[in-house]
Design a protein around this motif. Structure first.
Motif, mmCIF file in Angstrom:
data_model
loop_
_atom_site.group_PDB
_atom_site.id
_atom_site.type_symbol
_atom_site.label_atom_id
_atom_site.label_comp_id
_atom_site.label_asym_id
_atom_site.label_seq_id
_atom_site.Cartn_x
_atom_site.Cartn_y
_atom_site.Cartn_z
ATOM 1 N N MET A 1 0.784 -1.442 -0.065
ATOM 2 C CA MET A 1 -0.023 0.095 -0.076
ATOM 3 C C MET A 1 0.848 1.145 -0.055
ATOM 4 O O MET A 1 1.761 1.442 0.802
ATOM 5 N N MET A 2 0.822 2.127 -1.133
ATOM 6 C CA MET A 2 1.863 3.106 -1.087
ATOM 7 C C MET A 2 0.904 4.365 -1.645
ATOM 8 O O MET A 2 -0.049 4.128 -2.475
ATOM 9 N N SER A 3 0.962 5.338 -0.871
ATOM 10 C CA SER A 3 0.129 6.662 -1.441
ATOM 11 C C SER A 3 1.287 7.366 -2.122
ATOM 12 O O SER A 3 2.357 7.217 -2.323
ATOM 13 N N ALA A 4 0.705 8.489 -3.063
ATOM 14 C CA ALA A 4 1.597 9.137 -4.182
ATOM 15 C C ALA A 4 2.745 9.933 -3.466
ATOM 16 O O ALA A 4 3.753 9.881 -4.052
ATOM 17 N N ASN A 5 2.373 10.500 -2.191
ATOM 18 C CA ASN A 5 3.630 11.033 -1.562
ATOM 19 C C ASN A 5 4.458 10.151 -0.526
ATOM 20 O O ASN A 5 5.104 10.849 0.273
ATOM 21 N N LYS A 7 7.423 7.752 0.266
ATOM 22 C CA LYS A 7 8.776 7.350 -0.326
ATOM 23 C C LYS A 7 8.946 5.931 -0.336
ATOM 24 O O LYS A 7 8.294 5.228 0.204
ATOM 25 N N THR A 8 9.990 5.326 -0.829
ATOM 26 C CA THR A 8 10.063 4.091 -1.264
ATOM 27 C C THR A 8 10.672 3.308 0.402
ATOM 28 O O THR A 8 10.279 2.116 0.286
ATOM 29 N N ASN A 9 11.206 4.078 0.959
ATOM 30 C CA ASN A 9 11.425 3.417 2.525
ATOM 31 C C ASN A 9 10.473 3.525 3.356
ATOM 32 O O ASN A 9 10.656 3.549 4.520
ATOM 33 N N GLN A 10 9.236 4.222 2.991
ATOM 34 C CA GLN A 10 8.068 4.022 3.889
ATOM 35 C C GLN A 10 6.997 3.231 3.528
ATOM 36 O O GLN A 10 6.955 2.938 2.508
ATOM 37 N N CYS A 11 6.196 2.947 4.677
ATOM 38 C CA CYS A 11 5.100 2.117 4.641
ATOM 39 C C CYS A 11 3.937 2.308 5.720
ATOM 40 O O CYS A 11 4.657 2.644 6.788
ATOM 41 N N ILE A 12 2.833 2.026 5.269
ATOM 42 C CA ILE A 12 1.923 2.061 6.334
ATOM 43 C C ILE A 12 1.681 0.854 7.050
ATOM 44 O O ILE A 12 1.687 -0.546 6.376
ATOM 45 N N ALA A 13 1.854 0.575 8.430
ATOM 46 C CA ALA A 13 2.061 -0.438 9.090
ATOM 47 C C ALA A 13 0.808 -0.817 9.976
ATOM 48 O O ALA A 13 0.174 0.060 10.414
ATOM 49 N N THR A 14 0.578 -2.023 10.358
ATOM 50 C CA THR A 14 -0.351 -2.192 11.491
ATOM 51 C C THR A 14 0.701 -2.475 12.670
ATOM 52 O O THR A 14 1.421 -3.146 12.954
ATOM 53 N N CYS A 15 0.157 -1.657 13.794
ATOM 54 C CA CYS A 15 0.849 -1.864 15.008
ATOM 55 C C CYS A 15 0.155 -2.651 16.198
ATOM 56 O O CYS A 15 -0.881 -2.634 16.438
ATOM 57 N N PRO A 16 1.121 -3.821 16.446
ATOM 58 C CA PRO A 16 0.591 -4.807 17.422
ATOM 59 C C PRO A 16 0.932 -4.288 19.047
ATOM 60 O O PRO A 16 0.667 -5.250 20.020
#
Lengths: 407, 560
Positions: A1-5, A7-16
């Protein structure tokens, strides 16, 4: 899941890190070190900020090879007549593996939150309950009563995500929060949770009495007493009236915070208050629902998986045992109480020990070192976890499979 | 490697084989045409005199997901029922089982031991679909799949509602959303439970009739049914909309059921556990059988199918998405406890334990109503054998139920033991029909596969998945169907003489109709604004089902 803005070293994650499983946490990975950029809380910052130490497997505190550690663990399990698998801080796949291992070794299972989980299970198994889930709370709840808890100590983003937001059927400024309990700072909650907050201060030990009176008042009973456990009955009557006039009242509790003997009876007062509010015959025009909160360390996942695998909820067994397997993926700071039994630890790379374990095998933490699946605190939502940093740790299931081969 | 099953007597309605002696050849898990002479037969089973059918398919059984697990969790005392050897009711027989909350392993084992090779969870809450698939992944032996619940979710109701500035969305937007849901939840059909009622309950409505408005959305159950059945039909999937009507279990509800059939407008529709929706208001107790009216309507409306949801006596638990009606029924809970939940602006659930007693007027009549329906509906391709496990009874009661259908003496003896007032209100003894083996094979195999749209199950022709059950014909049909001689799953012998000889893992059946992915644009906005998870995490990937190689997805396509 990547949004337009992004970066390649970023991601949206789930926090446990807590039972809310916030899945909107923006992470940045720089040289395999993680930083939470957005939608953070103190718990997620600590969780994703964990060091990836290159700790090796250990036997009696001395570094060894993985193969030797696995062999030693298998040996201890073979010698044991009845091992106890405790901690159980893992995801669904990890728990399934442990469940099978416990079946093969005549073991018992006990989660690190067994005591507080049992408080809720006692109520579920005695009377049942009427509950709701987080999306319903966000979109419908107009009166939220938090009993014996400030919630944020367990779920830092609870108010931010579900109460301060406008819902489909309610705006945030139409909501009202009522806290009942001790050590709750109204000033702080007015600032951090909702301006329309109020507090009925009472000691935790008095919650059985206070909740019982609230239940009676909601049922329409009249009390001769004017105070109960230091709380004015007229104040409780005001809460009862608000509950009756609410369109969708939510009564929330955290079993862990109700830490006194027979806390299940207090929880039952809460759930039966909900049942009375929903009763057709009662004199009001809205709905109500309970909301058990507080789960974490995979307790909801372990309980659900144990239930479909064995037909029974996880109980607070405290069973007799002659060997302990402590499993702890998510909370390295939590360690087992000292015991004189052989101890195998399958844990987070940063695991801390009260005593040197006979065997320690580091494992991958789901949501950090490997993918996984967890149940949210409301049991309704099950979310996938991502691998967000490079590592060569084996998962709990992989380690267990290797141990099983030697049994 | 070819396995030969020779000399068996085939009951294979999909190919009009009614007791024909024919050989079956199996290679690589599938049935093949007779091979050329050169190919070696590595294994032969001589089935002379044996009855051979495709593996049975349960088209409606609550085998996984949130509410089933809540039932297990709430009812630890049910674990004891596994050990029961004493009958629970006057008409129980040794094959009546009373365990309403089997574990996932027990579910797979008990099904395969009876010759069932597939079961479908009929009420997957889309938001909870991951749990349903996790549980089904832990269910061995059988194939599985499920129907996703729509029609009470706020996204759909907002599309349908004339409220607000925009007029209600066009049918295409709804079609795309329905298709998207099938993909996202890995389901093979769509179900609607108490159309609009679960949502109405959240707005404090306590009953909802077919033409009554949901107070918030100003839409009726009839609007919802029409829109969803049109969508399902337009997508070209096989499984018609699976409908749990409004007014579940309420005396006099047969009129709602008849009106629901009429609301279908000639579009295919499946009415589920219709026994619970066939109640009249006659008699001193204002509760009577309306099976005759319902059966007549079913016989006339060829586009309607139904499963029965037979009740059998004993302890069980009802687990339903119908929070509205289950809240109303909770006063009859036995033991006295229940769980009612509002779930994620998506649906709801209600779990209420029940004990059906043969000396109770209502329960005895429910039993008779179910059988009246079975015997009065003339076309076995349009009526299905279910107990709505565990709601009417555990699925392990199927052999007993089959005997009730095939043996009128047995049935009448059972009837004579019922509550006398109930006997006086039922015409069951006058129904002398006895189901044939061929008709049982239609109901439990060919018909079920056709209804769900399983391309390669439910028959014994070349190309079929080699799921095959072999029985010894017996006068006592309960004994016969309880314990097949052999069960083959994907060509492997897995049950011999009613005992499991090999543990295998079945596939998950899904359907994936084409749709406009543009639907995700609005969904994403909706999720970001109102939901509490990301849209992407709602969707279940194929990899999650594959589960490290133990699971497998089979995509079924209509018309193949």
């Amino acid at each position: 899941m990547m949004s337009a803005n992004q970066k390649t070293n970023q991601c949206i994650a789930t926090c446990p890190a807590c039972g809310l499983l916030c899945d909107d946490v923006l992470l940045e990975n720089k040289h395999n070190k993680l930083q939470v950029l957005n939608n953070h809380c103190a718990k997620s910052i600590a969780f994703f900020g964990q060091k990836l130490s290159d700790v090796s497997p250990q036997i009696a505190g001395k570094p060894t090879t993985l193969a030797q550690a696995i062999a030693q663990a298998a040996q201890l399990l073979k010698q044991a007549k009845q091992p106890l698998f405790s901690g159980l801080s893992t995801d669904v796949a990890g728990f399934r593996a442990l469940y099978n291992l416990s079946q093969k070794t005549n073991g018992n299972l006990q989660h690190m939150h067994a005591q507080s989980m049992a408080r809720n299970m006692n109520v579920l198994q005695c009377t049942g309950w009427q509950t709701t889930t987080l999306t319903e709370v966000k979109n419908r709840a107009d009166v939220i009563v938090c009993i014996g808890t400030d919630i944020v100590s367990h779920h830092p983003r609870f108010f931010e995500r579900f109460i301060q937001k406008n819902g489909m059927f309610i705006n945030a400024n139409q909501r009202e929060l009522i806290f009942i309990g001790e050590n709750i700072s109204l000033q702080k909650l007015k600032k951090d949770a909702l301006e329309a907050s109020s507090l009925l201060a009472c000691r935790a030990a008095n919650l059985p009495e206070v909740t019982l009176v609230l239940r009676a008042l909601v049922a329409g009973k009249h009390l001769k007493a004017t105070t109960v456990a230091g709380v004015k009955v007229s104040d409780l009557q005001a809460v009862a009236d608000k509950l009756k006039n609410a369109k969708y009242a939510v009564l929330a509790w955290v079993a862990k915070d109700l830490d006194f003997p027979h806390a299940e009876l207090t929880i039952q007062n809460i759930t039966e208050t909900v049942a009375i509010l929903n009763n057709n015959a009662s004199n009001h025009s809205g709905r109500a629902a309970g909301l058990p909160l507080g789960g974490s360390d995979g307790d909801t996942s372990a309980n659900n998986a144990n239930t479909w695998l064995s037909g029974l909820a996880l109980n607070d067994s405290n069973a007799a045992h002659d060997c302990v397997v402590w499993v702890n993926s998510f909370s390295p700071e939590k360690s087992l109480q000292k015991s004189n039994k052989p101890l195998i630890v399958l844990g987070n790379v940063n695991s801390q020990f009260e005593q040197v374990p006979d065997v320690f095998i580091p494992i991958a933490t789901p949501g950090l070192d490997c993918s996984g699946t967890l149940f949210r605190v409301d049991s309704a939502v099950i979310l996938p976890l991502k691998k967000v940093r490079e590592n060569d740790l084996l998962t709990l299931s992989e380690i267990v499979r290797e141990i099983e081969k030697l049994l | 490697m070819i396995t030969l099953l020779k000399n068996g007597k085939l009951f294979d309605p999909a190919r009009n084989k009614n007791g024909v002696v024919e050989d079956i050849y199996i290679r690589d898990g599938h049935i093949i045409a007779k091979p050329a002479g050169a190919e070696k037969i590595s294994q032969t089973y001589d089935l002379k005199g044996k009855i051979v059918m495709a593996g049975a398919i349960d088209m409606h059984s609550h085998i996984g997901g949130g509410k089933v697990n809540i039932a297990r969790m709430m009812l630890p005392e049910f674990r004891e029922t596994i050990k029961y050897s004493e009958p629970e009711a006057h008409i129980c027989t040794p094959n009546c089982a009373h365990n309403a909350t089997p574990t996932t392993t027990e579910t797979g084992f008990r099904y395969i031991e009876m010759g069932y090779t597939a079961a479908f969870e009929p009420a997957i809450l889309p938001i909870n679909a991951r749990q349903a698939h996790l549980e089904m992944a832990d269910t061995p032996m059988i194939d599985k799949g499920g129907y996703a619940m729509l029609g009470n979710d706020d996204y759909f109701l907002r599309l349908l509602s004339p409220n607000g500035s925009k007029k209600s969305a066009d049918q295409k937007a709804i079609n795309d959303y329905v298709a998207w849901t099938l993909h996202a939840t890995q389901a093979i059909g769509i179900k609607v439970v108490n159309p609009g009622g679960i949502s109405a309950f959240k707005f404090n409505q306590r009953r909802l009739n077919l033409d009554e408005n949901n107070v918030h959305y100003q839409v009726t159950p009839r609007d919802i049914l029409k829109s969803l059945s049109r969508a399902v039909n337009a997508l070209g999937i096989a499984k018609p909309l699976h409908v749990h009507c409004n007014n579940l279990g309420a005396a006099g509800n047969f009129q709602t059921t008849l009106d629901t059939m009429q609301a279908s407008d000639g579009v295919a529709m499946h009415l589920t556990h219709i026994q619970f929706h066939s109640y009249g208001l006659e008699g001193d107790k204002k509760f009577s059988s309306a099976a005759a009216q319902i059966a007549e309507a079913l016989n006339k409306n060829k586009h309607i199918t139904a499963d029965v949801g037979q009740i059998l006596f004993g302890q069980t638990v009802t687990a339903s998405g119908d929070s509205m009606m289950q809240h109303l029924n909770a006063k009859y809970a036995n033991p006295k406890k229940s769980v009612i939940m509002d779930v994620e602006c998506d649906a709801g659930c209600g779990v209420v334990p029940f004990k059906y007693r043969d000396q109770n007027y209502v329960n005895a009549l429910q039993w008779a109503i179910g059988l009246e329906l079975f015997l009065s509906v003339t076309d076995p391709w349009r009526i299905f054998l279910t107990t709505d496990h565990p709601n009417g009874a555990p699925f392990t009661s199927y052999p007993h139920l089959i005997r009730l259908l095939m043996d009128k003496t047995f049935r009448n003896e059972a009837f004579a033991k019922l509550n006398l007032d109930a006997q006086a209100m039922s015409n069951l003894p006058s129904l002398t029909r006895e189901y044939s083996l061929y008709e049982i094979a239609i109901m439990t195999r060919a018909g079920a596969a056709k209804l769900i749209g399983l391309n390669n199950c439910g028959h014994l022709g070349a190309g079929a998945q080699a799921d095959i059950t072999v029985y010894t014909e017996q006068a006592n049909k309960e004994a016969m169907f309880a314990k097949p001689d052999y069960v083959f799953k994907n060509g492997e012998l897995v049950v011999k003489d009613g005992k499991i000889v090999k543990v295998v893992w079945g596939a998950t059946h899904v359907t994936k109709p084409a749709f406009d992915i543009g639907v995700e644009k609005n969904l994403k906005k909706y999720f970001d604004k109102y939901h509490t998870i990301q849209l992407d995490n709602f969707k279940i990937s194929n990899n999650e089902i594959a589960d490290n190689g133990r699971g497998k997805i089979v995509v079924n396509t209509k018309g193949e």
